[in-house]
Enzyme design. Sequence first.
Site, PDB file in Angstrom:
ATOM      1  CG  ASP A  89      -2.007  -1.038   1.175  1.00  0.00           C
ATOM      2  OD1 ASP A  89      -1.732  -2.166   0.711  1.00  0.00           O
ATOM      3  OD2 ASP A  89      -3.139  -0.737   1.600  1.00  0.00           O
ATOM      4  CE  LYS A 151      -5.132   2.308   2.170  1.00  0.00           C
ATOM      5  NZ  LYS A 151      -4.067   1.557   2.879  1.00  0.00           N
ATOM      6  CE  LYS A 180      -6.839  -1.021   2.359  1.00  0.00           C
ATOM      7  NZ  LYS A 180      -5.531  -1.575   2.781  1.00  0.00           N
TER       8      LYS A 180
END
EC number: 4.1.2.4
Length: 215
Positions: A89, A151, A180
Amino acid sequence: MKLNEYIDHTLLSAQATKLEVIQLCKEALTHNFYAVCVNSSYTKLAKEVLAGSNVKIAVTIGFPLGAVSSTTKEIEAVQAFKDGADELDMVINIGALKNKDYEKVKNEISDIKNLKSGKILKVIIETCYLNPEEIVKASELAMQAGADFVKTSTGFGTRGASKEDILIMKETVGENMRIKASGGIRDRETALDYIHLGADRIGTSSGIKIMTETP
């Protein structure tokens, strides 16, 4: 739909201890969450606790500001993979996006994605600092660079995810990328709302609360 399979069970605080990370991983095993999400220094520990399970290990890169050099992010990513990360991430260079240095942003993403074939890369664009046009552009760059997810948030900005963020991101990437939602997701209703709007994964430190709330 099995809500637990959407959740990245998350512990990213600066003061997170070894015992807390172990507890996080045990909770992920109990509830069969999709992944745990930890800072890179705890990758090896998470790997040890989760050995033999289906729970993935997601590791943050350039977290939480995204402002370190591209080389530093690559070094951190390489080490994370060595230590057992399944997913990354990574926070984009938000300043570079604001400067309209789009090649820098895109190249940084693609370089990280190309480090390890088959591994999942989620690109954190930190929507709280972006206007709608910048959310579109950041999502486009992540898509063009070959990332797997875009994300919303680190959870350390001025706010977390919003419904508007998810709608903009979904309209931009369509079925070409996954989304996400993370930041400020603390209850079952909010998690389900984001999934219904198009989120494919939920990042939250409230996974236990979400799973134990009455539907």
